[in-house]
Design an enzyme around this catalytic site. Sequence first.
Site, mmCIF file in Angstrom:
data_model
loop_
_atom_site.group_PDB
_atom_site.id
_atom_site.type_symbol
_atom_site.label_atom_id
_atom_site.label_comp_id
_atom_site.label_asym_id
_atom_site.label_seq_id
_atom_site.Cartn_x
_atom_site.Cartn_y
_atom_site.Cartn_z
ATOM 1 N N LYS A 11 -1.498 -6.765 -8.157
ATOM 2 C CA LYS A 11 -2.575 -6.165 -8.952
ATOM 3 C C LYS A 11 -2.236 -6.256 -10.429
ATOM 4 C CE LYS A 11 -4.218 -3.019 -5.476
ATOM 5 N NZ LYS A 11 -4.552 -1.634 -5.134
ATOM 6 N N ASP A 44 1.458 -3.189 -5.947
ATOM 7 C CA ASP A 44 0.574 -2.357 -6.766
ATOM 8 C C ASP A 44 1.421 -1.662 -7.829
ATOM 9 O OD1 ASP A 44 -1.405 -0.742 -7.778
ATOM 10 O OD2 ASP A 44 -1.642 0.489 -5.988
ATOM 11 N N ARG A 95 -7.891 -3.708 8.709
ATOM 12 C CA ARG A 95 -6.754 -4.640 8.657
ATOM 13 C C ARG A 95 -7.115 -6.008 9.245
ATOM 14 N NH1 ARG A 95 -2.056 -1.744 7.327
ATOM 15 N NH2 ARG A 95 -1.935 0.363 8.132
ATOM 16 N N PHE A 133 -8.944 -1.219 -5.226
ATOM 17 C CA PHE A 133 -8.416 -0.979 -3.885
ATOM 18 C C PHE A 133 -9.024 -2.012 -2.947
ATOM 19 C CE2 PHE A 133 -7.847 0.987 0.239
ATOM 20 C CZ PHE A 133 -6.532 1.392 0.149
ATOM 21 N N VAL A 134 -8.162 -2.787 -2.295
ATOM 22 C CA VAL A 134 -8.649 -3.890 -1.450
ATOM 23 C C VAL A 134 -8.247 -3.679 0.012
ATOM 24 C CG1 VAL A 134 -8.765 -5.627 -3.283
ATOM 25 C CG2 VAL A 134 -6.598 -5.270 -2.076
HETATM 26 P P1 IMP Z 1 3.135 -0.003 -4.319
HETATM 27 O O1 IMP Z 1 4.368 0.717 -3.854
HETATM 28 O O2 IMP Z 1 2.276 0.843 -5.197
HETATM 29 O O3 IMP Z 1 3.432 -1.361 -4.924
HETATM 30 O O4 IMP Z 1 2.199 -0.197 -3.058
HETATM 31 C C1 IMP Z 1 2.492 -1.057 -2.047
HETATM 32 C C2 IMP Z 1 1.902 -0.595 -0.735
HETATM 33 O O5 IMP Z 1 0.781 0.283 -0.923
HETATM 34 C C3 IMP Z 1 1.368 -1.781 0.019
HETATM 35 O O6 IMP Z 1 2.365 -2.292 0.873
HETATM 36 C C4 IMP Z 1 0.162 -1.214 0.734
HETATM 37 O O7 IMP Z 1 0.553 -0.698 1.988
HETATM 38 C C5 IMP Z 1 -0.321 -0.094 -0.133
HETATM 39 N N1 IMP Z 1 -1.419 -0.533 -1.025
HETATM 40 C C6 IMP Z 1 -1.365 -0.705 -2.369
HETATM 41 N N2 IMP Z 1 -2.546 -1.113 -2.855
HETATM 42 C C7 IMP Z 1 -3.369 -1.211 -1.791
HETATM 43 C C8 IMP Z 1 -4.749 -1.617 -1.651
HETATM 44 O O8 IMP Z 1 -5.456 -1.985 -2.598
HETATM 45 N N3 IMP Z 1 -5.242 -1.594 -0.389
HETATM 46 C C9 IMP Z 1 -4.509 -1.213 0.696
HETATM 47 N N4 IMP Z 1 -3.228 -0.849 0.610
HETATM 48 C C10 IMP Z 1 -2.657 -0.835 -0.624
HETATM 49 MG MG MG Z 2 -2.028 1.491 3.884
#
Ligand code: IMP
Ligand code: MG
Length: 193
Positions: free
Chosen positions: A142, A114, A176, A163-164
Amino acid sequence: MQLRTRLSHPATCHPDVAGVLVSERALARRVRELGAEISRDYAGREILLVGVLRAGLVFLADLARAISVPVRVDCLAAASYGAGTSSSGAVRITRDLDESLAGRHVLVVDTVLDTGLTLRALDAALRARGPASVRYCVLLQKDRGGPPPFRADYVGFTIPDRFVVGYGLDYAQRFRNLPYVGVLRRPVYEGTS
Ligand code: IMP
Ligand code: MG
């Protein structure tokens, strides 16, 4: 290769889910393709698969079985989100690896990229341990507009910035176990359902 996704609305999905972004069938097919690509790229080498708990668990289990070269499996846990749907900006390693990374070909496996904060923080920590190589495989990336915040070596699907849940991904520790990747109905995460 990255595949783009579109929301579908099958009659039989979970009542809290507004639509299915990646079906069980599409997931299975793409995981097989990623496994084949990884097996070709790592021919003659052993991979240390590092799953990122907890969201990476389901993808790791399926991907490991789609890889034909020898693998070891280990996991770490990193937390950047609380119970909500947006990033707190802080990343904590909450459970560390058991395996040494020295001289190993490390492939980090996570379900969604993300903001990239989690993998960027992990990358520095893992490279400091002397691995032969470190690569990243994410099932979902994303599309936040603009260049990706972190370059993963293998990406299953590029998805809209929503958000998925499902296939390992949670909202407040729920969903999950959904076998597909779906988008929640807005009242579920706005607390008005
Ligand atoms: P990042 O550090 O923002 O890239 O987020 C990564 C982590 O955030 C993932 O390993 C997920 O645990 C959580 N995450 C990010 N987007 C989502 C989503 O859309 N649904 C559920 N968990 C998410
Ligand atoms: Mg989570």
